[in-house]
Motif scaffolding. Structure first.
Motif, PDB file in Angstrom:
ATOM      1  N   ALA A 222       0.822  -1.212   0.000  1.00 20.15           N
ATOM      2  CA  ALA A 222       0.000   0.000   0.000  1.00 20.15           C
ATOM      3  C   ALA A 222       0.857   1.263   0.000  1.00 20.15           C
ATOM      4  O   ALA A 222       0.388   2.350  -0.339  1.00 20.15           O
ATOM      5  CB  ALA A 222      -0.924  -0.010   1.232  1.00 20.15           C
ATOM      6  N   VAL A 223       2.115   1.112   0.361  1.00 22.75           N
ATOM      7  CA  VAL A 223       2.962   2.284   0.568  1.00 22.75           C
ATOM      8  C   VAL A 223       3.283   3.067  -0.722  1.00 22.75           C
ATOM      9  O   VAL A 223       3.235   4.303  -0.721  1.00 22.75           O
ATOM     10  CB  VAL A 223       4.241   1.885   1.356  1.00 22.75           C
ATOM     11  N   PRO A 224       3.604   2.376  -1.833  1.00 21.06           N
ATOM     12  CA  PRO A 224       3.896   3.158  -3.054  1.00 21.06           C
ATOM     13  C   PRO A 224       2.765   4.115  -3.421  1.00 21.06           C
ATOM     14  O   PRO A 224       2.997   5.278  -3.760  1.00 21.06           O
ATOM     15  CB  PRO A 224       4.087   2.077  -4.120  1.00 21.06           C
ATOM     16  N   TYR A 225       1.524   3.663  -3.318  1.00 21.14           N
ATOM     17  CA  TYR A 225       0.384   4.520  -3.634  1.00 21.14           C
ATOM     18  C   TYR A 225       0.361   5.742  -2.718  1.00 21.14           C
ATOM     19  O   TYR A 225       0.151   6.875  -3.144  1.00 21.14           O
ATOM     20  CB  TYR A 225      -0.919   3.723  -3.492  1.00 21.14           C
ATOM     21  N   ILE A 226       0.616   5.480  -1.423  1.00 21.53           N
ATOM     22  CA  ILE A 226       0.578   6.566  -0.445  1.00 21.53           C
ATOM     23  C   ILE A 226       1.585   7.646  -0.786  1.00 21.53           C
ATOM     24  O   ILE A 226       1.318   8.843  -0.697  1.00 21.53           O
ATOM     25  CB  ILE A 226       0.833   6.010   0.984  1.00 21.53           C
ATOM     26  N   LEU A 227       2.769   7.221  -1.238  1.00 22.06           N
ATOM     27  CA  LEU A 227       3.794   8.213  -1.574  1.00 22.06           C
ATOM     28  C   LEU A 227       3.487   8.875  -2.918  1.00 22.06           C
ATOM     29  O   LEU A 227       3.700  10.066  -3.112  1.00 22.06           O
ATOM     30  CB  LEU A 227       5.168   7.551  -1.578  1.00 22.06           C
ATOM     31  N   ARG A 228       2.968   8.070  -3.846  1.00 25.65           N
ATOM     32  CA  ARG A 228       2.678   8.588  -5.189  1.00 25.65           C
ATOM     33  C   ARG A 228       1.535   9.590  -5.150  1.00 25.65           C
ATOM     34  O   ARG A 228       1.614  10.689  -5.676  1.00 25.65           O
ATOM     35  CB  ARG A 228       2.300   7.409  -6.098  1.00 25.65           C
ATOM     36  N   GLU A 229       0.450   9.201  -4.473  1.00 26.41           N
ATOM     37  CA  GLU A 229      -0.775   9.996  -4.518  1.00 26.41           C
ATOM     38  C   GLU A 229      -0.970  10.823  -3.249  1.00 26.41           C
ATOM     39  O   GLU A 229      -1.913  11.615  -3.172  1.00 26.41           O
ATOM     40  CB  GLU A 229      -2.005   9.085  -4.700  1.00 26.41           C
ATOM     41  N   GLY A 230      -0.149  10.587  -2.257  1.00 27.63           N
ATOM     42  CA  GLY A 230      -0.298  11.324  -0.995  1.00 27.63           C
ATOM     43  C   GLY A 230      -1.086  10.530   0.018  1.00 27.63           C
ATOM     44  O   GLY A 230      -2.016   9.786  -0.328  1.00 27.63           O
ATOM     45  N   GLY A 231      -0.722  10.683   1.277  1.00 23.90           N
ATOM     46  CA  GLY A 231      -1.364   9.950   2.357  1.00 23.90           C
ATOM     47  C   GLY A 231      -2.857  10.223   2.423  1.00 23.90           C
ATOM     48  O   GLY A 231      -3.663   9.334   2.684  1.00 23.90           O
ATOM     49  N   GLN A 232      -3.230  11.485   2.126  1.00 24.64           N
ATOM     50  CA  GLN A 232      -4.636  11.840   2.243  1.00 24.64           C
ATOM     51  C   GLN A 232      -5.493  11.074   1.240  1.00 24.64           C
ATOM     52  O   GLN A 232      -6.585  10.610   1.570  1.00 24.64           O
ATOM     53  CB  GLN A 232      -4.804  13.359   2.045  1.00 24.64           C
ATOM     54  N   ALA A 233      -4.951  10.909   0.030  1.00 26.76           N
ATOM     55  CA  ALA A 233      -5.708  10.196  -1.005  1.00 26.76           C
ATOM     56  C   ALA A 233      -6.019   8.784  -0.549  1.00 26.76           C
ATOM     57  O   ALA A 233      -7.128   8.269  -0.766  1.00 26.76           O
ATOM     58  CB  ALA A 233      -4.908  10.168  -2.310  1.00 26.76           C
ATOM     59  N   PHE A 234      -5.052   8.156   0.102  1.00 30.73           N
ATOM     60  CA  PHE A 234      -5.243   6.785   0.589  1.00 30.73           C
ATOM     61  C   PHE A 234      -6.256   6.779   1.719  1.00 30.73           C
ATOM     62  O   PHE A 234      -7.186   5.963   1.745  1.00 30.73           O
ATOM     63  CB  PHE A 234      -3.906   6.217   1.054  1.00 30.73           C
ATOM     64  N   ALA A 235      -6.094   7.727   2.640  1.00 33.35           N
ATOM     65  CA  ALA A 235      -7.018   7.794   3.770  1.00 33.35           C
ATOM     66  C   ALA A 235      -8.448   7.964   3.275  1.00 33.35           C
ATOM     67  O   ALA A 235      -9.385   7.339   3.790  1.00 33.35           O
ATOM     68  CB  ALA A 235      -6.629   8.947   4.697  1.00 33.35           C
ATOM     69  N   ASP A 236      -8.620   8.789   2.254  1.00 33.67           N
ATOM     70  CA  ASP A 236      -9.968   9.086   1.753  1.00 33.67           C
ATOM     71  C   ASP A 236     -10.666   7.860   1.170  1.00 33.67           C
ATOM     72  O   ASP A 236     -11.892   7.820   1.083  1.00 33.67           O
ATOM     73  CB  ASP A 236      -9.897  10.195   0.691  1.00 33.67           C
ATOM     74  N   LEU A 237      -9.874   6.871   0.768  1.00 31.82           N
ATOM     75  CA  LEU A 237     -10.494   5.667   0.209  1.00 31.82           C
ATOM     76  C   LEU A 237     -11.255   4.891   1.277  1.00 31.82           C
ATOM     77  O   LEU A 237     -12.225   4.206   0.991  1.00 31.82           O
ATOM     78  CB  LEU A 237      -9.417   4.744  -0.370  1.00 31.82           C
ATOM     79  N   GLY A 238     -10.791   5.005   2.501  1.00 30.13           N
ATOM     80  CA  GLY A 238     -11.394   4.195   3.554  1.00 30.13           C
ATOM     81  C   GLY A 238     -12.341   4.985   4.415  1.00 30.13           C
ATOM     82  O   GLY A 238     -13.097   5.833   3.928  1.00 30.13           O
ATOM     83  N   ILE A 239     -12.311   4.698   5.698  1.00 29.91           N
ATOM     84  CA  ILE A 239     -13.181   5.362   6.651  1.00 29.91           C
ATOM     85  C   ILE A 239     -12.291   6.023   7.684  1.00 29.91           C
ATOM     86  O   ILE A 239     -11.102   5.744   7.733  1.00 29.91           O
ATOM     87  CB  ILE A 239     -14.137   4.343   7.316  1.00 29.91           C
ATOM     88  N   PRO A 240     -12.851   6.888   8.534  1.00 29.50           N
ATOM     89  CA  PRO A 240     -11.999   7.506   9.543  1.00 29.50           C
ATOM     90  C   PRO A 240     -11.262   6.435  10.346  1.00 29.50           C
ATOM     91  O   PRO A 240     -11.830   5.388  10.656  1.00 29.50           O
ATOM     92  CB  PRO A 240     -12.988   8.265  10.431  1.00 29.50           C
ATOM     93  N   LYS A 241     -10.041   6.690  10.668  1.00 30.97           N
ATOM     94  CA  LYS A 241      -9.178   5.807  11.463  1.00 30.97           C
ATOM     95  C   LYS A 241      -8.721   4.554  10.713  1.00 30.97           C
ATOM     96  O   LYS A 241      -7.939   3.760  11.249  1.00 30.97           O
ATOM     97  CB  LYS A 241      -9.860   5.375  12.766  1.00 30.97           C
TER      98      LYS A 241
END
Ligand SMILES: Cc1cc2nc3c(=O)[nH]c(=O)nc-3n(C[C@H](O)[C@H](O)[C@H](O)COP(=O)(O)O)c2cc1C
Ligand code: SF4
Ligand code: SF4
Ligand code: SF4
Ligand code: FES
Lengths: 436, 760
Positions: A222-241
């Motif tokens: 999951a980490v490459p996506y987080i760095l590529r698209e930003g942590g927020q983009a990854f967080a937004d895919l899911g739910i709070p926490k």
């Protein structure tokens, strides 16, 4: 290819490249923005990298769901010792089969995740520990590593960033316990696969007693996506926490079993009905295990309004676990299910501590006898009691993992145990056949 | 005190130093937390789960054996939950336990029995079939009964960590996990039996003791091992005047619970079938059994006649006899026989060391110093083979205090695994040491290294056993973690062609930087070399203590008690000349009197006109005697002995052998027969010891310490010892683990172990 047909309800982040021709090859990965997350990270400070992982709300996908960014921040970066990155690819939890597809279909995504972790803690060597039974995956991984070296994505001064990193594969010898992080480290060091006393935790004293980041395959992927698209983009895919997607292994009595990448918080009902194509042969659902055989079992009624995320499952006194969903229909004998689960744990107990070593085998023996119709009424309470005496008292969580499903099955399906009493044959088995 | 941690255990206030484990903190206020796998001094396991306790604010019960105390911590050890957990843990343990207590060696001394009695349930709910595996023999002295094993891993740890041998491990997993030996179906190890001793149940049993007795039928006698110079206390279990077991479970001596194979099993020579039980006198060229009265008369008359005729005497004493016997013997020789021809086999150059040390700051070390001091330097000896206790102490010091250990030796030594620096001197063949000993009828060659200390790696490096393939070792010494950590500091082994002093010079700067140092040396360093060594030590400018290694239980005491021509007891020069051992055996003295020695071993022909021998066996020397007087072994007499570090300890009689008498008694009877008993004084051990305390320099020792089984170090002689350099006479036997000079030949256990080692 070891991957089922994708489903439109999936959110394909980690699996975005699955299905492409020759997906494991480095050329394809590079063509699809591969290693861009690493290049971005190489220009960031370790603090900034860890910050992005924290923002992403990525939680460990190995079962415990520990926030990954926080885990990485525990590594004492200024320690004079070398630091190591260890990938937990021991995937042995019954019902779980997601790491293998991630490695098989996109090994470079894993390598990139490891490299970013290396940057984050100043590590220059890593190990991919692969379950012994996944022999063929070692070849896949070794090939990808060789390609990465050849193309300058591993080794000295990677792509001119000045960052050095070496990556190695290491195989287990077929022990579920070696998926437990500290037992894995013992095994990696060439010793018997038994867990270590913690503290110290791997972040401080892991591989070879040096600071170590140890995460599940899916976590690193999951980490490459987080760095590529930003942590927020990854967080937004899911739910709070709980950010991002979860690789979900739908197994058991559904029409379309398979590995699906679903957003965290995906409704269970929709997952079974739509993604899984509904119950096989139109049968009714009897029992549901959300994340591998270590989780307490849920009944159909308990699933009302449940979602596939950490909190929703915790509210039902079970766990999201590894994402190994096991679905059992009305024709399933729950005594046999308990027996099948206990056979696994009795076989896999490492033998280090008394309650797990003796308890699992004792339970296996009682359940075997019980399922054969030789049980007594006192056995029913005894089964629950033995399991409760293991719970919370063993050295590592394997003992809990054996106890929890057992306790829940005895509590929730007591009537099925009663039905096996007085020499009655198991109602779910064809006459005279007792197989486990 | 400010640096103590305050906590509450079962409502009682407890104050202990930081880092104390809860299980130990509880002990300080008399609260027992049951434990199987926790063992003081060994790495932590947290495996048995017997020690679970409740700790306020912790969600789960915690293992008291791994939990360090914290300020304000509230611990409860007697709650319902805790009691219930103990009960069920024991129930779990017993599910696959055979419960064959009625025939088990451990019955009555078994920790499992005691735990079930105190904490267990009255009944078991287990009705399934038990896992069973047949009993196995791991070695001549080690048997293993897997079903009784509770997998506490104490044996694995004592072997790996305590002995540095690593011969026991675990195979399989889950309920069929089993302790297994290092080489296929058998052990290749020191055969020390520590694993058996430490086993809380009857899983590991001893080849000599198993099925011999019920423990409560034994009487326990604490005495001193007679084999090497280390002076371990051994507790002999006797029944019907027979020794059946040796151990030191109460950890009362300088050795704690340590014993090597010789201390634990090799007491067995005492009832060897060839043991002499009647005096013998040569009649018509043949030795014939006679009564004590007849034999004593023959000796006394010969002694009388020789004294009157101004004839020549020679007296050779022993490395095994007690201080009292040695003292009495030299007095007898000097005062009655009027001879200064008195000597014994010298195994270390104690005399030069004491002389060289006088007027310097150097001191003598004790066995305890090897465990406490910050740095240790070993010169020459392969300690693991020749001085097992000292080797054990140094290992424990390294494990517990990360002591800096240096070894300068001709061959590989076990210490290499954790030395700061190891230097191989000589550059010649690796070693001439480590002689396994001699089996009757079978000569054994030399080995470079003993079992368990198999050479690792080529010259230059000892590979780090803990290191992984891609590992660049930079980590510190092993700490107690969840797994049995061994030794993780790779040794720095260098080979040089120079001698000991070249090696010492190369270490000078490192040694100078140590806060203190203990130096051990064997007979590779003697005479002028000892002086040079003391000088080197002084030049370091740090406190240095010495141990001069000697071979046998009372080798040191023999020098102290004046069994040499040049010195009276207490290192007072006699100023008179006298013959040494080889001079005595090589010349035609009128009478040669040999007490507990075998100087004619190896086809040496007797020259003396009349030969009197006091011994336990018909040795090569006794075979040529005119009178043989059957002597008691160390286990059949009282008295004191002085070990290699100069620590004086008490022998306590454990058994009697019909017909044999302690040497002191024999000498007393000879004196009485000659009418000189009054002149020599009473021949009662404690009276003679009083005389020694009053008259022998260094021996005015606190009697209560010795009388209660403790050890008191004799004081160094302050002042020069003006005698010639006789260091050429110093020769160590370099007995390996399974040899003990002539005595070793009569131990069935040592022979069976040797044979099994040689036959593979
Ligand atoms: C008995 C046992 C087996 C485990 N097996 C695995 C496994 O196969 N794969 C895995 O990633 N984590 C496994 N875990 C969890 C690991 O201990 C560890 O928490 C995880 O690898 C951490 O990675 P994460 O933070 O990315 O989840 C197991 C834990 C236990 C107690
Ligand atoms: S609970 Fe105990 S026996 Fe079971 S796997 Fe963990 S350490 Fe081993
Ligand atoms: S043999 Fe004895 S000491 Fe060794 S693990 Fe078993 S019970 Fe413990
Ligand atoms: S031979 Fe030495 S080390 Fe062994 S038990 Fe006897 S005194 Fe101790
Ligand atoms: S004594 Fe604490 S777990 Fe065994």
């Amino acid at each position: 290819m070891l991957f089922n047909e994708p489903h439109p309800l999936e959110t394909r982040v980690l699996t975005r490249r699955f299905g492409k021709p020759d997906t494991a090859a480095i050329e394809g990965y590079l063509a699809d923005d591969g290693y861009q997350g690493f290049l971005k990270a190489a220009k960031m400070t370790p603090e900034q990298i860890i910050e992005q992982v924290k923002i992403s709300n990525l939680r460990g996908r190995g079962g415990a769901g520990f926030p990954t960014g926080m885990k990485w921040s525990f590594v004492p970066r200024t320690s004079p010792k070398p630091k190591y990155i260890v990938v937990n690819g021991d995937e042995s939890e019954p019902g779980t089969c997601k790491d293998r597809v991630l490695i098989e279909n996109d090994p470079h995504q894993l390598i990139e995740g490891v490299l970013i972790a290396g940057l984050a803690v100043d590590a220059h060597a890593g190990y991919v520990y692969i379950r012994g039974e996944y022999r063929y995956l070692i070849d896949v991984m070794d090939k990808a590593i060789a390609e990465a070296y050849a193309k300058g994505w591993l080794g000295k001064n990677i792509q001119g960033t000045g960052f050095d990193f070496d990556l190695y594969t290491h195989t287990g010898a077929g022990a579920y316990e070696c998926g437990e992080e500290s037992a894995l480290l013992e095994s990696l060091e060439g010793k018997r696969g038994i867990p270590r006393i913690r503290p110290p935790f791997p972040a401080v004293a892991g591989a070879f007693q040096c600071p170590t980041i140890l995460n599940n395959v899916e976590t690193f992927c999951a980490v490459p996506y987080i760095l590529r698209e930003g942590g927020q983009a990854f967080a937004d895919l899911g739910i709070p926490k709980a950010g991002g997607t979860k690789m979900t292994c739908l197994t058991g009595h559904v029409n379309r079993p398979g590995v699906y990448e679903l957003k965290l918080g995906f409704p269970v009902k929709q997952m079974i009905e739509e993604v899984g194509g509904g119950m096989r042969n139109g049968k009714k659902l009897k029992a549901f295990i959300p994340g591998g055989s270590s989780c307490p079992v849920l009944t159909a009624s308990e699933l009302e309004g449940a979602n596939m995320d950490y909190d929703s499952m915790a509210a039902r006194k079970t766990m999201l676990g590894s994402g190994g969903v096991i679905i059992m229909d009305e024709d399933t004998c729950m005594v046999k299910a308990a027996l099948r689960i206990m056979r696994f744990y009795a076989h896999e107990s490492c033998g280090w501590c008394i309650p797990c070593r003796e308890g699992t085998t004792w339970l296996k023996k009682i359940l075997t006898r019980f399922h054969e119709g030789q049980g007594t009424r006192t056995d029913i309470n005894l089964i629950g009691d033995i399991a409760k005496n293991m719970l919370g008292r063993t050295f590592c969580p394997l003992g809990d993992a054996a106890a929890m499903p057992t306790i829940s099955i005895v509590e929730k399906f007591r009537d099925e145990f009663e039905d096996h009493l007085n020499g009655k044959p198991c109602a779910y088995e064809p006459a005279g056949v007792v197989t486990v | 005190m400010a640096d103590l941690v305050n906590l509450t255990i079962d409502g009682r206030a407890v104050q202990v130093p930081p880092q104390t484990l809860v299980i130990d903190a509880a002990k300080t206020v008399g609260i027992e937390i049951p434990a199987f796998c926790y063992y003081e001094g060994l790495s932590l396991q947290a495996a048995c789960r017997m020690c679970l306790v409740e700790v306020e604010k912790m969600p789960k019960m915690m293992t008291a054996c791994t939990l360090p105390v914290a300020e304000g911590m509230i611990v409860r050890t007697e709650t319902e939950q805790v009691k219930q957990a103990r009960k069920y843990t024991l129930e779990f343990l017993l599910t696959n336990h055979p419960l064959d207590c009625p025939v088990c060696d451990k019955g009555g001394e078994c920790e499992l029995q005691d735990m079930v009695f105190r904490y267990g349930a009255g009944e078991s709910r287990y009705t399934e079939e038990k896992v069973h595996t047949p009993e196995k023999q791991f070695s001549p002295v080690v048997f293993f009964d897997a079903p009784r094993c509770i997998l506490c891993f104490r044996c694995v740890r004592i072997c790996n960590e305590g002995m540095g041998v690593n011969a026991l491990g675990v195979i399989n997993r889950g309920v069929v996990s089993e302790i297994a030996p290092n080489v296929g179906d058998h052990l290749e190890c020191d055969e020390c039996g520590a694993c058996i001793d430490i086993c809380p149940v009857g899983a590991l049993t001893s080849g000599t003791y198993r099925y011999q007795t019920r423990p409560w039928e034994m009487t326990h006698v604490g005495t001193i091992c007679t084999h090497c110079g280390d002076g371990c206390k051994t507790t002999l279990g006797t029944r019907n005047d027979e020794i059946i077991r040796g151990n030191n479970r109460d950890r009362s001596g300088i050795n704690g619970e340590f014993l090597c194979i010789k201390g634990r099993y090799a007491f067995d020579f005492y009832n060897h079938p060839e043991r002499l039980q009647a005096p013998m006198v040569r009649v018509n060229g043949k030795l014939e059994e006679v009564s004590w009265a007849q034999a004593l008369e023959v000796v006394a008359r010969k002694f009388d006649a020789t004294v009157s005729a101004n004839g020549s005497f020679g007296v050779i004493g022993s490395n095994h006899t007690s201080n009292e016997e040695n003292f009495y013997l030299q007095k007898f020789a000097r005062e009655v026989l009027k001879t200064n021809n008195i000597d014994h086999h010298r195994t270390g150059d104690v005399v030069t060391l004491l002389d060289a040390m006088s007027g310097t700051k150097s001191q003598l070390a004790t066995v305890a110093d090897l465990y406490d001091r910050k740095a240790v330097l070993v010169l020459g000896a392969d300690l693991a083979l020749e001085h097992p206790l000292l080797s054990y102490q140094i290992r424990a010091n390294y494990r517990h205090h990360q002591a800096h250990v240096y070894a300068i030796t001709p061959g590989e030594v076990r210490e290499d695994k954790y030395t700061v620096a190891s230097i191989r001197v000589g550059g010649g063949p690796a070693s001439k040491k480590g002689d396994l000993g001699v089996i009757p009828g079978k000569e054994v060659g030399a080995t470079t290294s003993g079992p368990g200390s198999h050479p690792v790696g080529g010259p230059g490096v000892v590979p780090n056993a803990e290191a992984g393939a891609h590992f660049d070792p930079v980590n510190g010494p092993g700490k107690a973690t969840g797994s049995p950590t061994g030794f993780v500091v790779p040794a720095n082994v260098k080979s040089i062609t120079g001698n000991y002093f070249d090696a010492l010079e190369s270490l000078r700067d490192q040694l100078k930087a140590e806060p203190e140092l203990v130096i051990l040396f064997d007979d590779s360093i003697k005479g002028a070399d000892v002086r040079a060594l003391v000088e080197f030590a002084e030049s370091l400018g740090i406190p240095v203590k010495f141990i001069c290694l000697v071979d046998y239980a009372n080798s040191r005491g023999a020098v102290d008690m004046g069994l040499t021509p040049e010195l009276f007891p207490g290192y007072k020069p006699t100023g008179a000349s006298g013959m040494h051992v080889s001079e005595m055996t090589g010349s035609d003295l009128d009478v040669l009197w040999v007490v507990g020695a075998n100087p004619l071993k190896g086809a040496v022909k007797r020259k003396a006109g009349f030969l009197v021998v006091q011994d336990m066996f018909l040795t090569e020397t006794a075979q040529q005697a005119d009178v043989v007087l059957p002597a008691a072994s160390a286990y059949e007499k009282s008295g004191t002995v002085t070990n290699t570090t100069g620590e004086v300890q008490q022998l306590t009689r454990a058994v009697n052998t019909m017909g044999a008498k302690p040497d002191l008694e024999i000498m007393g009877f000879i004196a009485r027969e000659m009418g000189v008993a009054g002149q020599l004084g009473p021949w009662v051990a404690n009276v003679v010891f009083e005389e020694i305390r009053k008259n022998v320099r260094g021996y005015s020792l606190p009697m209560p310490v010795i009388a209660t089984g403790g050890a008191a170090q004799s004081m160094p002689v302050n002042g020069r010892i003006a005698v010639d350099d006789l260091s050429a006479l110093v020769h160590s036997d370099h007995n390996g683990l399974f040899a003990s000079g002539t005595l070793g030949r009569y131990s069935k256990v040592l022979n069976s172990v040797l044979e099994s080692h040689l036959s593979r």
